[in-house]
Design a protein around this motif. Structure first.
Motif, PDB file in Angstrom:
ATOM      1  N   ALA A   1       0.828  -1.215   0.000  1.00  0.00           N
ATOM      2  CA  ALA A   1       0.000   0.000   0.000  1.00  0.00           C
ATOM      3  C   ALA A   1       0.858   1.260   0.000  1.00  0.00           C
ATOM      4  CB  ALA A   1      -0.951  -0.009   1.201  1.00  0.00           C
ATOM      5  N   VAL A   2       1.916   1.279   0.777  1.00  0.00           N
ATOM      6  CA  VAL A   2       2.761   2.473   0.810  1.00  0.00           C
ATOM      7  C   VAL A   2       3.602   2.555  -0.467  1.00  0.00           C
ATOM      8  CG1 VAL A   2       4.833   1.709   2.076  1.00  0.00           C
ATOM      9  CG2 VAL A   2       3.922   3.992   2.448  1.00  0.00           C
ATOM     10  N   GLY A   3       3.921   1.413  -1.066  1.00  0.00           N
ATOM     11  CA  GLY A   3       4.598   1.438  -2.368  1.00  0.00           C
ATOM     12  C   GLY A   3       3.720   2.072  -3.425  1.00  0.00           C
ATOM     13  N   LEU A   4       2.433   1.722  -3.428  1.00  0.00           N
ATOM     14  CA  LEU A   4       1.480   2.349  -4.346  1.00  0.00           C
ATOM     15  C   LEU A   4       1.373   3.847  -4.051  1.00  0.00           C
ATOM     16  CD1 LEU A   4      -0.676   2.305  -6.559  1.00  0.00           C
ATOM     17  CD2 LEU A   4      -2.305   1.447  -4.837  1.00  0.00           C
ATOM     18  N   THR A   5       1.401   4.206  -2.778  1.00  0.00           N
ATOM     19  CA  THR A   5       1.357   5.614  -2.387  1.00  0.00           C
ATOM     20  C   THR A   5       2.529   6.369  -2.997  1.00  0.00           C
ATOM     21  OG1 THR A   5       0.266   5.076  -0.290  1.00  0.00           O
ATOM     22  CG2 THR A   5       1.413   7.195  -0.407  1.00  0.00           C
ATOM     23  N   HIS A   6       3.730   5.856  -2.795  1.00  0.00           N
ATOM     24  CA  HIS A   6       4.919   6.531  -3.332  1.00  0.00           C
ATOM     25  C   HIS A   6       4.885   6.597  -4.852  1.00  0.00           C
ATOM     26  CE1 HIS A   6       7.306   7.451   0.197  1.00  0.00           C
ATOM     27  NE2 HIS A   6       6.921   6.307   0.708  1.00  0.00           N
ATOM     28  N   ALA A   7       4.467   5.504  -5.482  1.00  0.00           N
ATOM     29  CA  ALA A   7       4.395   5.490  -6.947  1.00  0.00           C
ATOM     30  C   ALA A   7       3.422   6.561  -7.443  1.00  0.00           C
ATOM     31  CB  ALA A   7       3.981   4.105  -7.433  1.00  0.00           C
ATOM     32  N   ALA A   8       2.262   6.677  -6.786  1.00  0.00           N
ATOM     33  CA  ALA A   8       1.267   7.667  -7.198  1.00  0.00           C
ATOM     34  C   ALA A   8       1.746   9.091  -6.931  1.00  0.00           C
ATOM     35  CB  ALA A   8      -0.066   7.407  -6.488  1.00  0.00           C
ATOM     36  N   ARG A   9       2.615   9.266  -5.963  1.00  0.00           N
ATOM     37  CA  ARG A   9       3.183  10.582  -5.661  1.00  0.00           C
ATOM     38  C   ARG A   9       4.304  10.945  -6.636  1.00  0.00           C
ATOM     39  NH1 ARG A   9       4.397  10.383   0.820  1.00  0.00           N
ATOM     40  NH2 ARG A   9       2.263  10.509   1.591  1.00  0.00           N
ATOM     41  N   GLY A  10       4.735   9.967  -7.455  1.00  0.00           N
ATOM     42  CA  GLY A  10       5.819  10.221  -8.398  1.00  0.00           C
ATOM     43  C   GLY A  10       7.195   9.827  -7.898  1.00  0.00           C
ATOM     44  N   ASN A  11       7.272   9.189  -6.756  1.00  0.00           N
ATOM     45  CA  ASN A  11       8.550   8.719  -6.205  1.00  0.00           C
ATOM     46  C   ASN A  11       8.819   7.339  -6.805  1.00  0.00           C
ATOM     47  OD1 ASN A  11      10.657   7.640  -4.722  1.00  0.00           O
ATOM     48  ND2 ASN A  11       9.763   8.105  -2.731  1.00  0.00           N
ATOM     49  N   THR A  12       9.440   7.314  -7.968  1.00  0.00           N
ATOM     50  CA  THR A  12       9.613   6.052  -8.691  1.00  0.00           C
ATOM     51  C   THR A  12      10.520   5.075  -7.950  1.00  0.00           C
ATOM     52  OG1 THR A  12      11.382   7.019 -10.028  1.00  0.00           O
ATOM     53  CG2 THR A  12       9.159   7.090 -10.940  1.00  0.00           C
ATOM     54  N   ALA A  13      11.651   5.546  -7.441  1.00  0.00           N
ATOM     55  CA  ALA A  13      12.584   4.628  -6.771  1.00  0.00           C
ATOM     56  C   ALA A  13      11.956   4.043  -5.511  1.00  0.00           C
ATOM     57  CB  ALA A  13      13.890   5.348  -6.436  1.00  0.00           C
ATOM     58  N   GLY A  14      11.390   4.902  -4.662  1.00  0.00           N
ATOM     59  CA  GLY A  14      10.778   4.428  -3.419  1.00  0.00           C
ATOM     60  C   GLY A  14       9.563   3.564  -3.674  1.00  0.00           C
ATOM     61  N   GLY A  15       8.739   3.946  -4.645  1.00  0.00           N
ATOM     62  CA  GLY A  15       7.551   3.156  -4.959  1.00  0.00           C
ATOM     63  C   GLY A  15       7.915   1.761  -5.430  1.00  0.00           C
ATOM     64  N   ALA A  16       8.841   1.664  -6.387  1.00  0.00           N
ATOM     65  CA  ALA A  16       9.236   0.355  -6.919  1.00  0.00           C
ATOM     66  C   ALA A  16       9.876  -0.500  -5.830  1.00  0.00           C
ATOM     67  CB  ALA A  16      10.194   0.541  -8.091  1.00  0.00           C
ATOM     68  N   ARG A  17      10.733   0.101  -5.018  1.00  0.00           N
ATOM     69  CA  ARG A  17      11.418  -0.654  -3.955  1.00  0.00           C
ATOM     70  C   ARG A  17      10.414  -1.233  -2.955  1.00  0.00           C
ATOM     71  NH1 ARG A  17      14.908   2.935  -2.832  1.00  0.00           N
ATOM     72  NH2 ARG A  17      13.682   4.031  -1.277  1.00  0.00           N
ATOM     73  N   LEU A  18       9.448  -0.409  -2.523  1.00  0.00           N
ATOM     74  CA  LEU A  18       8.471  -0.888  -1.539  1.00  0.00           C
ATOM     75  C   LEU A  18       7.508  -1.904  -2.127  1.00  0.00           C
ATOM     76  CD1 LEU A  18       7.975   2.427   0.362  1.00  0.00           C
ATOM     77  CD2 LEU A  18       8.585   0.244   1.410  1.00  0.00           C
ATOM     78  N   LEU A  19       7.143  -1.743  -3.382  1.00  0.00           N
ATOM     79  CA  LEU A  19       6.283  -2.735  -4.024  1.00  0.00           C
ATOM     80  C   LEU A  19       6.986  -4.095  -4.073  1.00  0.00           C
ATOM     81  CD1 LEU A  19       4.861  -0.493  -6.861  1.00  0.00           C
ATOM     82  CD2 LEU A  19       3.479  -1.659  -5.115  1.00  0.00           C
ATOM     83  N   ARG A  20       8.258  -4.092  -4.437  1.00  0.00           N
ATOM     84  CA  ARG A  20       9.006  -5.358  -4.488  1.00  0.00           C
ATOM     85  C   ARG A  20       9.239  -5.933  -3.093  1.00  0.00           C
ATOM     86  NH1 ARG A  20      11.761  -2.852  -9.100  1.00  0.00           N
ATOM     87  NH2 ARG A  20      11.005  -3.989 -10.928  1.00  0.00           N
ATOM     88  N   ARG A  21       9.518  -5.062  -2.134  1.00  0.00           N
ATOM     89  CA  ARG A  21       9.731  -5.529  -0.759  1.00  0.00           C
ATOM     90  C   ARG A  21       8.448  -6.170  -0.220  1.00  0.00           C
ATOM     91  NH1 ARG A  21      11.771  -0.981   2.891  1.00  0.00           N
ATOM     92  NH2 ARG A  21      13.544  -1.179   1.507  1.00  0.00           N
ATOM     93  N   GLY A  22       7.310  -5.534  -0.483  1.00  0.00           N
ATOM     94  CA  GLY A  22       6.040  -6.096  -0.036  1.00  0.00           C
ATOM     95  C   GLY A  22       5.754  -7.432  -0.691  1.00  0.00           C
ATOM     96  N   ALA A  23       6.022  -7.536  -1.998  1.00  0.00           N
ATOM     97  CA  ALA A  23       5.819  -8.812  -2.701  1.00  0.00           C
ATOM     98  C   ALA A  23       6.707  -9.890  -2.085  1.00  0.00           C
ATOM     99  CB  ALA A  23       6.112  -8.655  -4.190  1.00  0.00           C
ATOM    100  N   GLY A  24       7.940  -9.528  -1.754  1.00  0.00           N
ATOM    101  CA  GLY A  24       8.853 -10.483  -1.137  1.00  0.00           C
ATOM    102  C   GLY A  24       8.393 -10.925   0.239  1.00  0.00           C
ATOM    103  N   ALA A  25       7.784 -10.022   0.980  1.00  0.00           N
ATOM    104  CA  ALA A  25       7.301 -10.363   2.327  1.00  0.00           C
ATOM    105  C   ALA A  25       6.146 -11.359   2.275  1.00  0.00           C
ATOM    106  CB  ALA A  25       6.873  -9.098   3.070  1.00  0.00           C
ATOM    107  N   LEU A  26       5.419 -11.383   1.170  1.00  0.00           N
ATOM    108  CA  LEU A  26       4.301 -12.328   1.040  1.00  0.00           C
ATOM    109  C   LEU A  26       4.773 -13.733   0.669  1.00  0.00           C
ATOM    110  CD1 LEU A  26       1.729 -10.120  -0.928  1.00  0.00           C
ATOM    111  CD2 LEU A  26       1.992 -10.369   1.553  1.00  0.00           C
ATOM    112  N   ALA A  27       5.949 -13.839   0.062  1.00  0.00           N
ATOM    113  CA  ALA A  27       6.453 -15.119  -0.445  1.00  0.00           C
ATOM    114  C   ALA A  27       6.505 -16.236   0.600  1.00  0.00           C
ATOM    115  CB  ALA A  27       7.823 -14.923  -1.091  1.00  0.00           C
ATOM    116  N   PRO A  28       6.935 -15.973   1.839  1.00  0.00           N
ATOM    117  CA  PRO A  28       6.999 -17.064   2.815  1.00  0.00           C
ATOM    118  C   PRO A  28       5.641 -17.704   3.138  1.00  0.00           C
ATOM    119  CG  PRO A  28       8.301 -15.206   3.575  1.00  0.00           C
ATOM    120  CD  PRO A  28       7.536 -14.751   2.372  1.00  0.00           C
ATOM    121  N   TYR A  29       4.563 -17.059   2.775  1.00  0.00           N
ATOM    122  CA  TYR A  29       3.236 -17.606   3.058  1.00  0.00           C
ATOM    123  C   TYR A  29       2.809 -18.585   1.975  1.00  0.00           C
ATOM    124  CZ  TYR A  29       3.261 -14.405   6.880  1.00  0.00           C
ATOM    125  OH  TYR A  29       3.610 -13.759   8.045  1.00  0.00           O
ATOM    126  N   GLY A  30       3.688 -18.794   0.999  1.00  0.00           N
ATOM    127  CA  GLY A  30       3.467 -19.808  -0.021  1.00  0.00           C
ATOM    128  C   GLY A  30       2.282 -19.525  -0.906  1.00  0.00           C
TER     129      GLY A  30
END
Length: 159
Positions: A90-119
């Motif tokens: 959600a905060v990655g989407l926030t940053h992306a919508a604000r125009g913060n490309t680096a922060g948005g992309a990083r948080l989106l990927r970090r969030g996706a990675g955090a979901l991975a252990p749940y299989g």
């Protein structure tokens, strides 16, 4: 001596009372803003998902992130990373919508990675695979300079 006043909540904790827009950006004092999410609300997983989806659908991912943050802080230890990962999306989407490309992309990927252990499971009916794919795809588009409309890009939490 120059005294700095800090906004405080009813319990005396520091809390910025400055109004914010739908993407959580601070507005000047006295400007009408979007109603803030109350902090520290304990919800069931279903209530959390319902409220977060409502906020995402309304183009308010910053506020959805606050709902997920409450779940990660109040939920059982074995689910904390799940809720934290959803907050990061959600905060990655926030940053992306604000125009913060680096922060948005990083948080989106970090969030996706955090979901991975749940299989491949679907805890609480959450569409983990779809959310992770959405986040990685959006992160790639954000890095190419694509403009992001938070409301139009809102992910579906439940399949």
């Amino acid at each position: 001596m120059n005294e700095t006043r800090r906004d405080r909540d009813a319990e005396g904790r520091a809390r910025n009372a400055r109004p914010r827009d739908g993407l959580g950006r601070p507005l000047p004092y006295g400007t009408p803003g979007v109603e803030r999410q109350p902090e520290g609300v304990v919800r069931t997983p279903d209530e959390t998902l319902q409220e977060a989806q409502r906020l995402l659908d309304a183009g308010k991912p910053f506020h959805a992130h606050e709902v997920f943050e409450d779940a990660w802080k109040s939920g059982p230890p074995e689910e904390r990373e799940l809720w934290r990962g959803l907050a990061q999306l959600a905060v990655g989407l926030t940053h992306a919508a604000r125009g913060n490309t680096a922060g948005g992309a990083r948080l989106l990927r970090r969030g996706a990675g955090a979901l991975a252990p749940y299989g491949e499971g679907r805890p609480h009916g959450i569409e983990l695979d779809g959310l992770a794919a959405w986040a990685r795809e959006l992160a790639g588009r954000v890095e190419t300079g694509s403009k992001v409309d938070a409301e139009a890009e809102a992910p579906r939490l439940l399949g």
